[in-house]
Design an enzyme around this catalytic site. Structure first.
Site, short mmCIF file in Angstrom:
data_model
loop_
_atom_site.label_atom_id
_atom_site.label_comp_id
_atom_site.label_asym_id
_atom_site.label_seq_id
_atom_site.Cartn_x
_atom_site.Cartn_y
_atom_site.Cartn_z
N ARG A 285 8.47 21.62 -23.17
CA ARG A 285 9.70 22.23 -21.34
C ARG A 285 9.73 20.54 -21.21
O ARG A 285 8.87 19.02 -21.85
CB ARG A 285 8.07 22.48 -20.57
CG ARG A 285 8.21 24.02 -20.58
CD ARG A 285 7.40 24.79 -19.50
NE ARG A 285 7.84 25.70 -19.11
CZ ARG A 285 6.35 26.81 -19.36
NH1 ARG A 285 5.24 26.05 -18.93
NH2 ARG A 285 7.51 27.74 -19.04
N ARG B 9 -6.28 9.32 -4.87
CA ARG B 9 -7.35 8.21 -4.13
C ARG B 9 -8.81 8.94 -3.74
O ARG B 9 -9.85 7.79 -3.15
CB ARG B 9 -6.34 8.65 -2.69
CG ARG B 9 -5.43 7.08 -2.31
CD ARG B 9 -4.92 6.67 -0.76
NE ARG B 9 -5.74 8.10 -0.41
CZ ARG B 9 -5.19 7.72 1.57
NH1 ARG B 9 -3.75 7.74 1.44
NH2 ARG B 9 -5.55 8.14 2.38
N ILE C 39 -4.36 1.95 -4.05
CA ILE C 39 -4.93 2.09 -4.84
C ILE C 39 -3.12 1.58 -5.90
O ILE C 39 -2.48 1.71 -7.32
CB ILE C 39 -4.65 3.61 -4.60
CG1 ILE C 39 -3.14 3.88 -4.29
CG2 ILE C 39 -5.50 4.21 -4.70
CD1 ILE C 39 -2.54 6.00 -4.45
N ASP C 40 -1.99 1.60 -4.64
CA ASP C 40 -1.07 0.81 -4.55
C ASP C 40 -0.53 -0.47 -5.51
O ASP C 40 0.51 -0.89 -6.06
CB ASP C 40 0.00 0.93 -3.71
CG ASP C 40 0.08 2.14 -2.82
OD1 ASP C 40 -0.72 2.67 -3.39
OD2 ASP C 40 -0.43 2.48 -1.43
N ARG D 8 3.90 4.37 -2.85
CA ARG D 8 4.61 3.98 -1.82
C ARG D 8 5.85 2.94 -2.34
O ARG D 8 7.14 3.80 -3.20
CB ARG D 8 4.55 3.07 -0.78
CG ARG D 8 3.17 4.10 0.65
CD ARG D 8 3.33 2.54 1.55
NE ARG D 8 2.83 1.58 0.80
CZ ARG D 8 2.64 0.74 1.56
NH1 ARG D 8 2.53 0.80 3.50
NH2 ARG D 8 1.76 -0.15 1.39
N ILE E 248 -5.22 13.40 -4.61
CA ILE E 248 -6.70 13.94 -5.24
C ILE E 248 -6.42 12.25 -6.48
O ILE E 248 -7.52 11.30 -6.64
CB ILE E 248 -5.77 14.49 -6.63
CG1 ILE E 248 -5.67 15.85 -6.42
CG2 ILE E 248 -6.99 14.46 -7.96
CD1 ILE E 248 -5.06 17.26 -6.76
N LYS F 274 -3.78 4.45 12.05
CA LYS F 274 -2.64 4.93 12.57
C LYS F 274 -3.09 4.35 13.76
O LYS F 274 -2.96 4.18 14.83
CB LYS F 274 -2.94 6.20 13.03
CG LYS F 274 -2.41 7.44 12.38
CD LYS F 274 -1.69 8.65 12.55
CE LYS F 274 -3.28 9.43 12.93
NZ LYS F 274 -2.83 10.87 13.36
O1 F6P Z 1 -1.04 3.35 0.22
C1 F6P Z 1 -1.80 4.23 -0.52
C2 F6P Z 1 -0.64 5.78 -0.29
O2 F6P Z 1 -1.99 6.34 -1.10
C3 F6P Z 1 0.41 5.69 -0.52
O3 F6P Z 1 0.22 6.23 -2.05
C4 F6P Z 1 0.83 7.01 -0.16
O4 F6P Z 1 1.89 6.79 0.23
C5 F6P Z 1 -0.02 6.55 1.64
O5 F6P Z 1 -0.91 6.53 1.60
C6 F6P Z 1 0.26 8.21 1.84
O6 F6P Z 1 -0.84 8.18 3.10
P1 F6P Z 1 -1.24 9.39 3.99
O7 F6P Z 1 -2.74 9.00 3.32
O8 F6P Z 1 -1.51 9.07 5.49
O9 F6P Z 1 -0.39 10.25 3.75
#
Ligand code: F6P
Length: 361
Positions: free
Chosen positions: A165, A277, A129-130, A174, A275, A73
């Site tokens: 199931r 990350r 991670i993306d 993202r 989890i 931010k």
């Molecule tokens: O860009 C990394 C990421 O973990 C995305 O996969 C996810 O959409 C976003 O950040 C989540 O952001 P925050 O930690 O602000 O919730």
């Protein structure tokens, strides 16, 4: 040499390995002084830095998170409604830094590019991670996230099998489907739904019915940025003051509700969230983070600024920040893992992608 290091954007596994590699390489080979900038670009805006000693950078290789802190931010170009970029450049000169190494994803690289145009010497190190940074085949954090999601899929498979199931797992990523695609292939998913290919619910239903007639359960991986064809993204919340305020989430639950209208089977949805990350990096991410950190230190020593380290054709190199800023690398039909999945009959919720996407018992 006096070199600043910051970690920007969302955290990921391997950040400390990269900090350690940048700092130790510069200290050992160039007698550099290292300045740690706290909480990403917020540290440059709010003037919060601290010297990093060799000892500070030791013993952190396997630690998750970042010893420097981070923020998604804190753009100097719009910080709580103010443009602080000029003040940040002044602070950089006051600190007498020769360069700043920015460890970040696309948002951080876009900011780094703008600051480099204002005269700051910057070298970028790719993380997220993306795995969605332009010009690089890989970012650290991705391998660990894929391992975590794969482990979750292995667990969902046994319980899904026992109860016959439909098990849905929502992943992060993202607007790019890399985590869902790779974990889906590693975990043997029947259906993988990606942001790049909006899905037809009828096709997802068809894939689940085919699996019900054989193995009697289905595994669906859905990326948080996936949406039905003609439908909307699932937005969990918007974050004020963030350069990208949209936080995705909820598609797993909404897909469950859509499928319940068409299937007899019980359906359960799980979302792994942050989890994915957290925790320790895999060995592969530790090595890669260390490699790109060392390479960034070499770029600083060679004064090759306004560049970001990338991996192309399995080799490290660098490209100008300009080529990476403000872009997202997404999954294409030509991606080899995508082609593999399609050849193996994985459904992407579409009947128009060509090749095989139908399960034949
Ligand atoms: O860009 C990394 C990421 O973990 C995305 O996969 C996810 O959409 C976003 O950040 C989540 O952001 P925050 O930690 O602000 O919730």
């Amino acid at each position: 040499m006096r070199v600043g290091i910051l970690t920007g954007g969302g955290d990921c596994q391997g950040l400390n390995a990269a900090i350690r590699a940048v700092a130790k390489s510069l200290m050992l080979n160039h007698q550099a002084e290292i300045i740690g900038i706290e909480d990403g670009f917020a540290g440059l805006i709010e003037r919060r830095v601290r010297p990093l000693s060799y000892a500070d950078c030791s013993g952190i290789l396997s630690q998750g998170g970042t010893i420097l802190g981070t923020s998604n931010k804190a753009s100097p170009f719009n910080y709580q409604g103010q443009d602080c970029a000029a003040a940040v450049v002044d602070y950089y000169h006051e600190l007498a830094l020769d360069a700043v190494v920015v460890i970040g994803g696309d948002g951080s690289m876009s900011i780094a590019y703008e600051l480099s145009k204002l005269g700051m010497n910057i070298v970028g190190v790719p993380k997220t991670i993306d795995n969605d940074l332009m010009c690089t085949e890989r970012t650290f954090g991705f391998d660990t996230a894929v391992s975590i999601v794969t482990d979750a899929l292995d667990r969902l498979r046994t319980t899904g099998h026992s109860h016959k199931r439909v098990m849905i797992l929502e992943t992060m990523g993202r607007y790019a489907g890399w985590i869902a695609l790779h974990a889906g292939v590693a975990g043997g998913a029947d259906v993988i739904l990606l942001p790049e290919f909006p899905y037809d619910i009828d096709e997802v239903v068809r894939a689940c019915k085919l699996r019900a007639s054989d193995q009697q359960y289905s595994i669906i991986v859905v990326a948080e940025g996936a949406k039905p064809r003609g439908g909307q993204l699932s937005v969990q919340q918007t974050v004020a003051n963030s350069p990208d305020p949209v936080r995705l989430g909820g598609i797993g639950e909404s897909l469950k509700q859509q499928l319940e209208q068409h299937l007899q089977a019980e359906i359960r949805a799980t979302s792994l969230g942050h989890i994915q990350r957290g925790g320790t990096p895999t060995a592969s991410d530790r090595i890669f983070a260390t490699d790109v950190g060392r390479y960034a230190a070499d770029l600083v020593a060679q004064r090759q600024f306004a560049h970001v380290v990338v991996q192309q054709n399995n080799r490290l190199s660098s490209v100008p920040l300009e080529q990476v800023a403000n872009q997202t690398r997404t999954v294409s039909l030509a991606d080899h893992t995508m082609m593999t999945a399609r050849s193996l009959g994985v459904s992407f919720g579409r009947d128009d992608l060509g090749l095989v996407n139908q399960y034949i018992p």
